[in-house]
Scaffold this active site. Structure first.
Site, mmCIF file in Angstrom:
data_model
loop_
_atom_site.group_PDB
_atom_site.id
_atom_site.type_symbol
_atom_site.label_atom_id
_atom_site.label_comp_id
_atom_site.label_asym_id
_atom_site.label_seq_id
_atom_site.Cartn_x
_atom_site.Cartn_y
_atom_site.Cartn_z
ATOM 1 N N ASP A 37 -3.521 4.830 -2.102
ATOM 2 C CA ASP A 37 -3.664 5.605 -1.780
ATOM 3 C C ASP A 37 -4.965 6.662 -2.114
ATOM 4 O O ASP A 37 -3.921 7.409 -2.065
ATOM 5 C CB ASP A 37 -3.440 5.320 -0.289
ATOM 6 C CG ASP A 37 -4.428 5.778 1.202
ATOM 7 O OD1 ASP A 37 -5.772 4.881 1.440
ATOM 8 O OD2 ASP A 37 -4.680 6.583 1.569
ATOM 9 N N ASP A 70 0.624 -1.278 -0.204
ATOM 10 C CA ASP A 70 -0.320 -0.028 0.126
ATOM 11 C C ASP A 70 0.740 0.931 -0.134
ATOM 12 O O ASP A 70 2.017 1.245 0.504
ATOM 13 C CB ASP A 70 -0.745 0.306 0.986
ATOM 14 C CG ASP A 70 -2.109 0.639 1.193
ATOM 15 O OD1 ASP A 70 -2.236 1.330 0.274
ATOM 16 O OD2 ASP A 70 -3.173 -0.197 1.351
ATOM 17 N N GLU A 86 -6.718 4.029 -6.076
ATOM 18 C CA GLU A 86 -7.958 3.829 -5.736
ATOM 19 C C GLU A 86 -8.551 5.359 -5.312
ATOM 20 O O GLU A 86 -7.439 6.458 -5.551
ATOM 21 C CB GLU A 86 -7.783 3.969 -3.560
ATOM 22 C CG GLU A 86 -8.718 4.531 -2.945
ATOM 23 C CD GLU A 86 -9.015 4.712 -1.801
ATOM 24 O OE1 GLU A 86 -9.814 4.241 -0.783
ATOM 25 O OE2 GLU A 86 -8.223 5.384 -0.511
ATOM 26 N N HIS A 137 -11.000 -3.685 3.542
ATOM 27 C CA HIS A 137 -11.337 -2.857 5.094
ATOM 28 C C HIS A 137 -11.945 -1.337 4.798
ATOM 29 O O HIS A 137 -11.952 -1.265 5.725
ATOM 30 C CB HIS A 137 -9.524 -2.924 4.988
ATOM 31 C CG HIS A 137 -9.143 -1.713 4.394
ATOM 32 N ND1 HIS A 137 -8.410 -1.690 3.085
ATOM 33 C CD2 HIS A 137 -9.255 -0.586 4.782
ATOM 34 C CE1 HIS A 137 -8.118 -0.376 2.587
ATOM 35 N NE2 HIS A 137 -8.089 0.422 3.867
ATOM 36 N N ASP A 138 -12.723 -0.507 3.832
ATOM 37 C CA ASP A 138 -13.198 0.546 4.540
ATOM 38 C C ASP A 138 -15.253 0.522 4.776
ATOM 39 O O ASP A 138 -14.929 1.167 4.603
ATOM 40 C CB ASP A 138 -12.503 1.420 2.782
ATOM 41 C CG ASP A 138 -11.419 1.656 3.585
ATOM 42 O OD1 ASP A 138 -10.769 1.824 4.749
ATOM 43 O OD2 ASP A 138 -10.246 1.982 2.311
HETATM 44 C C1 NOJ Z 1 -8.642 5.246 2.277
HETATM 45 C C2 NOJ Z 1 -8.199 3.887 2.675
HETATM 46 O O1 NOJ Z 1 -8.152 2.835 2.554
HETATM 47 C C3 NOJ Z 1 -8.743 4.639 4.429
HETATM 48 O O2 NOJ Z 1 -8.908 3.118 5.431
HETATM 49 C C4 NOJ Z 1 -7.917 5.248 4.487
HETATM 50 O O3 NOJ Z 1 -8.483 5.674 6.141
HETATM 51 C C5 NOJ Z 1 -7.725 6.298 4.380
HETATM 52 N N1 NOJ Z 1 -7.923 6.218 2.453
HETATM 53 C C6 NOJ Z 1 -6.783 7.750 4.365
HETATM 54 O O4 NOJ Z 1 -5.957 6.822 4.254
#
Ligand code: NOJ
Length: 549
Positions: free
Chosen positions: A200, A99, A254, A327-328
């Site tokens: 990210d 990541d 992302e 994970h989000d």
């Molecule tokens: C996206 C990530 O997937 C998430 O877990 C994170 O909290 C935010 N970006 C900030 O880095």
């Protein structure tokens, strides 16, 4: 289209390291734990792993706040364990993706500590601004996690920008020195042998000059001035030209709120091709408006539109990244499927995306059909994003929203066995284990031929054995149905028809024109006994995958 790229033939598995498997008994998942499970992953059939951040971090945002980009956190086993895992994956023919979090760092990062003190060359590594004459913040932007996007710093006597938590200051990517740092990080890990990066919120790294106030949107104020900002393509091209191009690696970006049209500016293989794949959010918005915290009832039409628009737009031009969990977000069975029909709907959801065109990602626990976590009190949540939602709401109402929307549901420890702590750790787990681990765990599912896990194994193996899944054209049927999602993949020589019922109600299915079930082979289903004719009435969350050769 480039057919030779290795990532087009892979199935990835995402590991959120804190909760995957604890190897040393301190209650925190680590790389020694991952090492123990490499054969489990191999047997599942995945051949790539994306690790959520493994770097040293104070853990304000569970590792997405990095204090040192060139190391592995001691609680995860440090560099020694990392090398062992990298090697172990490569020996098994699997790839490893890191990541890359460079929109922001942790406030504990050396760069930020020096920047606060105006120590060169770090003074302009972050986005610092003086207070307005009335002492107010430099603009009205919102942070995604904690109130407004500016924090006053007593030491430097200026505000700094943080699009996420207060302790996650945004880097100033307009500073060429910061971009050099990013390139150093990329090079460091690539030289060590990693196979690519998941980047990210990378579309946020370039902010509009002047950081103007935003008077247009009531929510996410400011986002139109930093999502796909003015220099984004320039910077991504620079990273590609100066580093990435020299390695056989993959990049997965992302991209919140990205549309298929906009994505092509980044991933068109006949155009800029700055990035290989994008993580879009439309497939996560079939039961909400923009964010999980704005819930709506589930709409299959929205989900179908999300799948279909990306399938069609990217066709022949760019490559899709496919996912239903990470994970989000909360667990997908609890969102788009049914906890009552957990096994049936878990399998159906797998079939709904594993046969699409692109590279699928499976999130830890998804393959055993893990479901949401329902604690009794809001204070049991851990996640910074969750805890900052609706703080002024009454406890009961807030708890209900968190049950529905919190990403902590995806962060409870992986359920390996029916034993203590679900076999995640021999110590005290850092976070609550979902109480359903006695029924839902890897050990039980490995021995049950009808488990969700064994369905995933079959689906992955099928995907790999059928060229049509990689290359075929995509077509959708039943386009207005709120209950059935039906799609096909077709080449000159093979046709695959995938039928997915998103309801526990019976629905009459008839094959689309040109298809006859009698002439097709049923390759995969979540019910044993076939009730056939040239059509059938679906059972709860039924799915079938047919092949015609
Ligand atoms: C996206 C990530 O997937 C998430 O877990 C994170 O909290 C935010 N970006 C900030 O880095």
């Amino acid at each position: 289209m480039e057919q030779t790229k290795w990532y087009k033939d892979r199935v990835f598995y995402q590991i959120w390291p804190r909760s995957f498997r604890d190897g040393n008994g301190d209650g925190i998942g680590d790389l020694w734990g991952v090492y123990e499970k490499l054969d489990y992953l191999k047997e599942l059939g995945v051949d790539g792993v994306w690790f959520s951040p493994l770097y040293p971090s104070p853990g304000v945002d569970c590792g997405y706040d990095i204090s040192d980009y060139m190391d592995i956190a001691p609680e995860y086993g440090g560099m020694e364990a990392f090398r062992a895992v990298l090697d172990g994956l490569h020996r098994r023919g699997m790839k490893l993706v890191m990541d890359l979090v460079v929109n922001h760092t942790s406030d504990a990062n050396e760069w930020f500590r020096k920047s606060r003190r105006r120590i060169e060359p770090y003074t302009d590594y972050y986005i610092w601004r003086p207070a307005k004459p009335n002492g107010k913040r430099p603009n009205n932007w919102d942070s995604h996690f904690e109130g407004k996007a500016w924090q006053w710093d007593d030491l430097r006597q200026e505000y700094y920008l943080h699009l996420f938590a207060v302790r996650q200051p945004d880097l100033n990517m307009d500073n060429p020195l910061v971009r050099e740092e990013v390139k150093k990080i990329l090079k460091f890990w690539l030289d060590l042998g990693v196979d690519g990066f998941r980047e990210d919120v990378i579309t946020f790294i370039s902010k509009k000059e002047g950081l103007p106030d935003d008077y247009l949107f009531p929510v996410f104020k400011g986002i139109r001035f930093y999502n796909h900002g003015p220099h984004i393509h320039e910077y991504l091209q620079e990273f590609r030209r100066d580093v990435l191009e020299n390695y056989d690696c993959v990049t997965i970006a992302e991209a919140p709120l990205v549309t298929p049209q906009r994505a092509l500016d980044y991933i068109d293989e006949y155009g800029s091709h700055e990035i290989d794949m994008m993580i879009q959010f439309q497939c996560m918005c079939a039961d909400c408006l923009f964010s999980d915290y704005m819930p709506l009832s589930f709409s299959l039409r929205k989900l179908r539109r999300a799948f279909s628009s990306w399938q069609k737009r990217m066709d022949g031009r760019a490559w899709n990244m496919l996912y239903l969990e990470n994970h989000d977000h909360p667990r997908v069975i609890s969102r788009y499927g049914s906890e009552k029909y957990r096994v049936e709907s878990g399998k159906m959801l797998a079939a709904s995306y594993l046969f699409l065109k692109g590279t699928p990602f499976i999130y830890q626990g998804q393959e055993i059909g893990m479901t949401n976590w329902y604690p009794d009190k809001t204070e049991m949540y851990e996640d910074v994003q969750t805890l900052n939602q609706k703080q002024n709401w009454p406890e009961k109402k807030r708890l209900k929203l968190y049950h529905r929307a919190s990403r902590d549901s995806a962060r409870t420890p992986m359920q390996w066995t029916a034993g203590e702590n679900a076999g995640f750790t021999t110590g005290t787990p850092w976070f609550h284990v979902n109480e359903n681990y006695r029924q839902i765990n890897v050990e039980a599912e490995l021995t049950d031929p009808d488990s969700v896990l064994n369905f995933y194994k079959k689906a992955i193996a099928l995907r790999k054995s059928l060229p049509v899944v990689r290359d075929g054209r995509y077509r959708e049927y039943y386009r207005n149905s709120g209950k059935l999602y039906v799609y096909s993949r077709e080449t000159e020589t093979q046709k695959l028809l995938i039928i997915c019922s998103f309801t526990d109600r019976p629905v009459r299915f008839r094959p689309p024109k040109g298809y006859s079930l009698a002439q097709m082979k049923l390759l995969l289903t979540n019910y044993d006994d076939r009730l056939d004719g040239n059509g059938f009435v679906t059972r709860p969350y039924e799915t079938r995958v047919y092949l015609y050769e």
